[in-house]
Design a protein around this motif. Structure first.
Motif, mmCIF file in Angstrom:
data_model
loop_
_atom_site.group_PDB
_atom_site.id
_atom_site.type_symbol
_atom_site.label_atom_id
_atom_site.label_comp_id
_atom_site.label_asym_id
_atom_site.label_seq_id
_atom_site.Cartn_x
_atom_site.Cartn_y
_atom_site.Cartn_z
ATOM 1 N N ASN A 173 0.890 -1.138 0.052
ATOM 2 C CA ASN A 173 -0.129 0.028 0.043
ATOM 3 C C ASN A 173 0.955 1.295 -0.124
ATOM 4 O O ASN A 173 1.125 1.750 1.075
ATOM 5 C CB ASN A 173 -1.073 0.070 1.136
ATOM 6 C CG ASN A 173 -1.920 0.947 1.211
ATOM 7 O OD1 ASN A 173 -2.011 2.107 0.501
ATOM 8 N ND2 ASN A 173 -3.039 0.903 1.759
ATOM 9 N N GLU A 175 0.366 4.377 -0.445
ATOM 10 C CA GLU A 175 -0.135 5.374 0.240
ATOM 11 C C GLU A 175 0.062 5.600 1.345
ATOM 12 O O GLU A 175 0.106 6.500 2.101
ATOM 13 C CB GLU A 175 -1.651 5.376 -0.137
ATOM 14 C CG GLU A 175 -2.080 5.703 -1.567
ATOM 15 C CD GLU A 175 -3.629 6.045 -1.860
ATOM 16 O OE1 GLU A 175 -4.327 5.833 -0.663
ATOM 17 O OE2 GLU A 175 -4.083 5.909 -2.966
ATOM 18 N N LYS A 176 0.215 4.350 2.110
ATOM 19 C CA LYS A 176 0.633 4.290 3.479
ATOM 20 C C LYS A 176 2.156 4.031 3.586
ATOM 21 O O LYS A 176 2.593 3.785 4.860
ATOM 22 C CB LYS A 176 -0.406 2.979 4.444
ATOM 23 C CG LYS A 176 -1.649 3.105 4.591
ATOM 24 C CD LYS A 176 -2.104 1.940 5.287
ATOM 25 C CE LYS A 176 -3.768 1.943 5.202
ATOM 26 N NZ LYS A 176 -4.023 0.748 5.828
ATOM 27 N N LYS A 179 5.776 -0.587 1.090
ATOM 28 C CA LYS A 179 6.230 -0.783 -0.388
ATOM 29 C C LYS A 179 6.135 -2.550 -0.682
ATOM 30 O O LYS A 179 6.165 -2.732 -1.771
ATOM 31 C CB LYS A 179 7.488 -0.423 -0.476
ATOM 32 C CG LYS A 179 7.807 1.101 -0.080
ATOM 33 C CD LYS A 179 9.528 1.424 -0.046
ATOM 34 C CE LYS A 179 9.703 2.814 0.334
ATOM 35 N NZ LYS A 179 11.178 3.155 0.349
ATOM 36 N N GLU A 226 -2.716 -5.228 5.773
ATOM 37 C CA GLU A 226 -3.462 -5.009 4.342
ATOM 38 C C GLU A 226 -4.296 -6.244 4.171
ATOM 39 O O GLU A 226 -3.877 -7.320 4.520
ATOM 40 C CB GLU A 226 -2.616 -4.734 3.076
ATOM 41 C CG GLU A 226 -1.863 -3.323 3.384
ATOM 42 C CD GLU A 226 -2.607 -2.181 3.720
ATOM 43 O OE1 GLU A 226 -3.501 -1.950 2.458
ATOM 44 O OE2 GLU A 226 -2.477 -1.490 4.571
#
Length: 339
Positions: A173, A175-176, A179, A226
């Motif tokens: 993710n 955006e968070k 990686k 996630e």
């Protein structure tokens, strides 16, 4: 041994899976398969390696086919020369058998705890120094591994103990700031499924072994993980979470205060889980005040760390020398690659 991913494939995929498995076990140079689409072939091989983490030597592949043929030729890529593979195989088999022997006759829960504790005590997170940190020979042979290697080592040990276990993977993710994909395990105890993320617990286990991610249900694991990239059994039971099992999961503030007094007196580290409602800043402030108050009664200062997503607090006390109270350390359970 649980082959969860195989059991959820169609007949053609299962046929390819079976042929690849036999081929790489015999270290074949080429393997004939029914023709699959490239992505489908990748998924079959990828999931085979999650079902069979003991096959640590086959890490990649190429393939070739003729235009009108119903088959393709699968060309595995091996991590070592064939003689070296056999040498590593013997070493891994002997290592696993020796490790699990003392707990063969124990309960499912004790077997699971043994595997968890072995990793936390003997494996260091390392993604750079060993090319095979992603395979079982990293954690079991060298004492180093990344989440994938650790989850594979957990499954191999559980398989050897007859404990149902599978490997699961979530997406990244960006955006968070996450990686990389992350890998952990689901185990089955007493017919019910639970998440166990030994890599995350390992990242928290500095002095004592931590169990913040031992037998979590879906609701709790996905507070800081996630969504999964492939289907897995639903984990709906929260009653066998480690801290609940050990009566270290509190719903009343007076219980926290009582245990804090005991901790200040005995001079130990104390870890507990809060489930008296959502851990808001207000509730957290009240709990911190109680922990500090208990220390002051013994002329001691509290050192407190917090895993906020899982509502787990860990603290101990040092002699009060008039210095201001230290800030609470926010712990971020992770695997090093997430930052």
């Amino acid at each position: 041994m649980e082959t969860y991913y195989y059991n959820h494939m169609n007949k053609t995929q299962q046929s390819a899976y079976h042929n690849i498995l036999q081929g790489v076990q015999n270290m074949a140079d080429e393997i004939l398969l029914p023709r699959l689409e490239p992505e489908e072939l990748y998924n079959v091989f990828f999931q085979l390696r999650l079902d069979h983490p003991e096959i640590f030597w086959a890490t990649g592949f190429r393939y070739k086919y003729y235009q009108d043929s119903p088959n393709l030729i699968f060309v595995p890529e091996y991590l070592f020369e064939k003689n070296k593979v056999k040498e590593h195989q013997r070493a891994m088999q002997a290592r696993v058998e020796k490790l699990v022997r003392p707990v063969k006759g124990k309960s499912e829960w004790e077997k699971e705890k043994f595997v968890h504790d072995f990793i936390c005590e003997n494996v260091r997170y390392d993604k750079l120094k060993k090319a095979y940190s992603h395979e079982i020979i990293g954690p079991l042979g060298q004492g180093v591994g990344v989440c994938e290697g650790i989850a594979k080592a957990v499954k191999v040990l559980c398989d050897a103990l007859g404990l149902w276990c599978m490997i699961v993977i979530c997406g990244n993710n960006p955006e968070k700031g996450i990686k990389y994909r992350h890998t952990w395990n689901i185990v089955k105890l007493g017919g019910k499924y639970y998440h166990m993320d030994v890599t995350f617990d390992n990242s928290l286990s500095h002095n004592d072994i931590r169990y913040d991610y031992f037998n979590l249900d879906d609701k709790n694991i996905f507070r800081d993980h996630e969504p999964l990239i492939a289907p897995a059994p639903h984990c709906t039971d929260g009653d066998h979470f480690y801290y609940r099992e050990k009566k270290l999961s509190f719903t009343k503030q007076e219980d926290v205060y009582k245990r804090a007094l005991q901790t200040a007196k005995k001079g130990r580290v104390f870890t507990f889980h809060w489930r008296g409602g959502y851990l808001t800043r207000e509730i957290l402030g009240e709990l911190l005040e109680l922990i500090r108050k208990a220390g002051k009664e013994k002329q001691k200062s509290a050192r407190i760390s917090l895993n906020w997503p899982q509502a787990v607090l860990c603290f101990d006390y040092v002699e009060d020398q008039g210095q201001p109270e230290t800030e609470v350390t926010l712990e971020e359970a992770n695997e090093g690659e997430m930052k």
